[in-house]
Scaffold this motif. Structure first.
Motif, PDB file in Angstrom:
ATOM      1  N   VAL A  48       0.835  -1.206   0.000  1.00 11.48           N
ATOM      2  CA  VAL A  48       0.000   0.000   0.000  1.00 11.48           C
ATOM      3  C   VAL A  48       0.869   1.255   0.000  1.00 11.48           C
ATOM      4  N   SER A  49       1.957   1.249   0.786  1.00 11.29           N
ATOM      5  CA  SER A  49       2.847   2.410   0.831  1.00 11.29           C
ATOM      6  C   SER A  49       3.432   2.716  -0.544  1.00 11.29           C
ATOM      7  N   ALA A  78      -4.323  -7.330   8.881  1.00 12.16           N
ATOM      8  CA  ALA A  78      -4.130  -6.915   7.493  1.00 12.16           C
ATOM      9  C   ALA A  78      -4.858  -5.612   7.197  1.00 12.16           C
ATOM     10  N   SER A  79      -6.075  -5.477   7.692  1.00  8.06           N
ATOM     11  CA  SER A  79      -6.831  -4.244   7.445  1.00  8.06           C
ATOM     12  C   SER A  79      -6.221  -3.060   8.183  1.00  8.06           C
ATOM     13  N   ARG A  84      -2.350   1.915   7.938  1.00 10.04           N
ATOM     14  CA  ARG A  84      -1.025   2.495   8.188  1.00 10.04           C
ATOM     15  C   ARG A  84      -0.307   2.797   6.878  1.00 10.04           C
ATOM     16  N   GLY A  85      -0.421   1.904   5.907  1.00 11.77           N
ATOM     17  CA  GLY A  85       0.217   2.139   4.625  1.00 11.77           C
ATOM     18  C   GLY A  85      -0.331   3.353   3.910  1.00 11.77           C
ATOM     19  N   ILE A 128      10.750   4.573   4.470  1.00 13.55           N
ATOM     20  CA  ILE A 128      11.617   4.139   3.371  1.00 13.55           C
ATOM     21  C   ILE A 128      10.814   3.896   2.104  1.00 13.55           C
ATOM     22  N   ASN A 129       9.692   3.208   2.224  1.00 15.77           N
ATOM     23  CA  ASN A 129       8.908   2.857   1.046  1.00 15.77           C
ATOM     24  C   ASN A 129       8.190   4.047   0.433  1.00 15.77           C
ATOM     25  N   HIS A 130       8.081   5.145   1.174  1.00 17.88           N
ATOM     26  CA  HIS A 130       7.529   6.375   0.608  1.00 17.88           C
ATOM     27  C   HIS A 130       8.623   7.269   0.012  1.00 17.88           C
TER      28      HIS A 130
END
Length: 461
Positions: A76-77, A149-150, A155-156, A293-295
């Motif tokens: 998601v991120s 998971a939801s 958060r993502g 990091i992923n953003h």
């Protein structure tokens, strides 16, 4: 899609704004687990014995929870700019995969519960209670996996506060339900199962409702898209294997201490559960670093990715300097509060007396492992986990059998925790090479370089 913008502003502030709500939720979950131990610890040693035996088995569902939520969070991120229709498709794929995996693995554990009883040499009069508790917790784990998971999806999307408040509220509900079912109605272990079923189902419903209200989930025609499951393969599989490794390792941990009797097993279970709860802040910080990091994987923002890890690691050291000392100082009141049995209470305090101060390095190492798992280095993290547990099992088994004293096993755990400090410097340099390297003009790729968004970056220090 709205939420926190991780590509600008103070890294420290973003880490704090992301980690604190998650840490609050984790602390409430810690409290929930400790309250469960408190209620069970004031019933009978048999109940506490079953709880201790269940610790390694619990890592089966924890493996699915962590693999799923980290995969969802990373996916998601990285795809936040794709829009709500893409997110809806991605969310459906992830939830479906998580549900199927939880049902299959939970059913397999139920079928194998007689074998588990044999492995631990569980007394015949305790085996029915053990089998029932294992089956009930596996069933309760299915909605727990979906709820995790939801929450990770929230958060993502940058909605860590909404996810955390949901976790806090449902965890408090879990405590109240455990109190009602155990202390008022007298259900003992059944009370924990019922409380987990109710609270995790409610958490799942609230998370999905938030996604609908925020218009993140929209009406689309669902179709299978293979790339939606890439994060599961790149992140989820190594994380799942890592927790399965913990599952196997804790089996051997219990086997080592079972040589010294039920009281030692029960006491070790209490101490190890406190340790499991103590590492949650490190996991939370690592998860927050992973989100940043992923953003920030685009060329212009990559130095922020390295800075996120460096500053997050410093925060982890500061927090664990406090945690390790507090647990070490308050070990006896803490174990006395959680456990009424004098034998197991003394054993739990002895375990913490030897191991607690080593959390100063174990916590930052957990932060590092979580960061690695969320940044495409899951198999490297898996290797470090494997070495960690292999050292503890091998040395602990040999020393306890040679000297016939369980304290040697505890000392091995503390020593390996302390030695993890030597892994942090190479990992820090690795992140610096990848994220803080200088771009090479012209985009020509040479040995020791990689291409990111059309530019070549040095991967040498």
């Amino acid at each position: 899609m709205q939420g926190l913008d991780y590509t600008s502003g103070s890294v420290n502030r973003l880490l704090i704004r992301t980690a604190i709500p998650m840490l609050l939720a984790s602390l409430v979950n810690v409290t929930t687990q400790l309250v469960n131990v408190f209620f069970m610890g004031h019933t009978s040693q048999t109940v506490l014995y079953v709880l201790s035996l269940y610790i390694p088995i619990s890592f089966v569902m924890i493996a699915i929870v962590e693999a799923t939520q980290l995969s969802v969070q990373v996916a998601v991120s990285r795809s936040r700019a794709e829009g709500s229709p893409y997110f809806t498709q991605l969310f459906a794929h992830m939830m479906g995969s998580a549900g199927v995996l939880a049902i299959v693995m939970g059913g397999l554990v139920m079928l194998l519960s007689p074998l588990l009883s044999w492995f631990y040499a569980v007394p015949s009069d305790v085996r029915p209670l053990f089998a029932f508790y294992v089956a009930g917790m596996m069933a309760a784990g299915v909605p727990a996996v979906l709820a995790a998971a939801s929450g990770a999806a929230l958060r993502g999307l940058g909605r860590a506060q909404a996810a955390s408040w949901n976790a806090v509220g449902t965890a408090l509900l879990n405590i109240l339900l455990v109190y009602w079912f155990v202390s008022v109605i007298g259900f003992d272990l059944k009370g924990i199962i019922y409380a987990n079923l109710i609270s995790s189902t409610l958490s799942l419903l609230i998370s999905v409702l938030i996604l609908f209200v925020r218009k993140e989930l929209v009406s689309v025609r669902l179709a299978f898209v293979q790339r939606h499951l890439i994060a599961l393969r790149q992140v989820g599989i190594p994380v799942f294997i890592s927790y399965c490794l913990i599952f196997v390792s804790t089996f051997f941990f219990n086997k080592i201490v079972s040589h010294f009797g039920e009281g030692v097993v029960a006491g070790f279970g209490v101490g190890y559960r406190i340790q499991t709860m103590a590492i949650l802040p490190g996991i939370v910080i690592g998860s927050a670093i992973g989100i940043l990091i992923n953003h920030n994987l685009q060329q212009a923002h990559r130095p922020r990715a390295y800075e996120s890890y460096r500053r997050g690691l410093m925060q982890s050291f500061i927090i664990y300097a406090v945690i390790s000392v507090v647990i070490w100082i308050w070990r006896e009141p803490l174990t006395a509060l959680l456990n009424a049995d004098p034998v197991s209470r003394t054993e739990a305090a002895r375990y913490l007396a030897i191991v607690a101060l080593s959390y100063l390095t174990m916590g930052p190492m957990m932060t590092t492992l979580l960061t690695m798992e969320q940044s495409g280095r899951g198999y490297q993290a898996l290797l470090l986990n494997a070495v960690y547990f292999l050292l503890i099992i091998t040395a602990g088994w040999v020393l306890t059998r040679v000297f016939n004293q369980v304290v040697y096993f505890y000392s091995v755990i503390a020593s390996v925790n302390a030695a993890s400090l030597f892994c942090l410097i190479p990992v820090l340099r690795m992140f610096k090479r990848e994220y803080a390297g200088q771009p090479v003009p012209g985009g020509t790729v040479l040995e020791g370089q990689e291409v990111i968004d059309g530019q070549s970056y040095s991967t040498q220090s």
